[in-house]
Design a protein around this motif. Sequence first.
Motif, PDB file in Angstrom:
ATOM      1  N   ASP A 136      93.057  21.880 -15.090  1.00  0.00           N
ATOM      2  CA  ASP A 136      92.307  21.302 -13.975  1.00  0.00           C
ATOM      3  C   ASP A 136      93.130  21.159 -12.707  1.00  0.00           C
ATOM      4  O   ASP A 136      92.605  20.752 -11.680  1.00  0.00           O
ATOM      5  CB  ASP A 136      91.670  19.949 -14.332  1.00  0.00           C
ATOM      6  N   ALA A 144      95.126  22.559  -9.391  1.00  0.00           N
ATOM      7  CA  ALA A 144      94.835  23.657  -8.461  1.00  0.00           C
ATOM      8  C   ALA A 144      96.002  23.843  -7.506  1.00  0.00           C
ATOM      9  O   ALA A 144      96.771  22.912  -7.253  1.00  0.00           O
ATOM     10  CB  ALA A 144      93.558  23.364  -7.690  1.00  0.00           C
ATOM     11  N   GLN A 161      92.609  27.581  -9.828  1.00  0.00           N
ATOM     12  CA  GLN A 161      92.477  26.353 -10.598  1.00  0.00           C
ATOM     13  C   GLN A 161      92.817  26.696 -12.038  1.00  0.00           C
ATOM     14  O   GLN A 161      92.380  27.729 -12.564  1.00  0.00           O
ATOM     15  CB  GLN A 161      91.074  25.786 -10.515  1.00  0.00           C
TER      16      GLN A 161
END
Length: 164
Positions: A78, A80, A124
């Motif tokens: 999760d 990025a 991501q």
Amino acid sequence: MRRTTFHFASLAAASLLLLAGCGSQGGGGDKGSGTVSAKPTQTSAPAPSASGSSGSCAPLGAELTAADNGRTFCLAEDGAFRVTLKGTEQRPWKKIAAAGDTDALKPINYGFMLRTGYGGAAYQAVASGTVTLSSTRPLCAEPTAPGQVSCKGIQEWQVTVKVN
């Protein structure tokens, strides 16, 4: 003459003390390297290890640049990040390529337009894996007039991202 001898002896003793003090710089331990360098050395703590991997990597910040070439980074799922490679119109970066566990990173919107010659991408982390990102650009601009020297050199950029 005795006065001159006294000053010479004092100067010699002071010099020896000064040199002894300079040689006592240490790196925190009781064992020194035994060498003196004109340049400071950079040391850091070991980087955290990727899950199950024997290699080490640095935590990945929000942006990678050309200065990060050859490094390995860790990123949690999760997370990025962006890649920004500053080039020129005469020496543009090629599109950033991904190899390895390419399902680990999902391309996302970079967020704004890049200047001509820049290389950029945003990702991501969506799954565990190791991805190698790479790009190249010419070392020299192409000749603009007949008779100028041509350069076929290539500048390479590559980083490894470990998602865990």
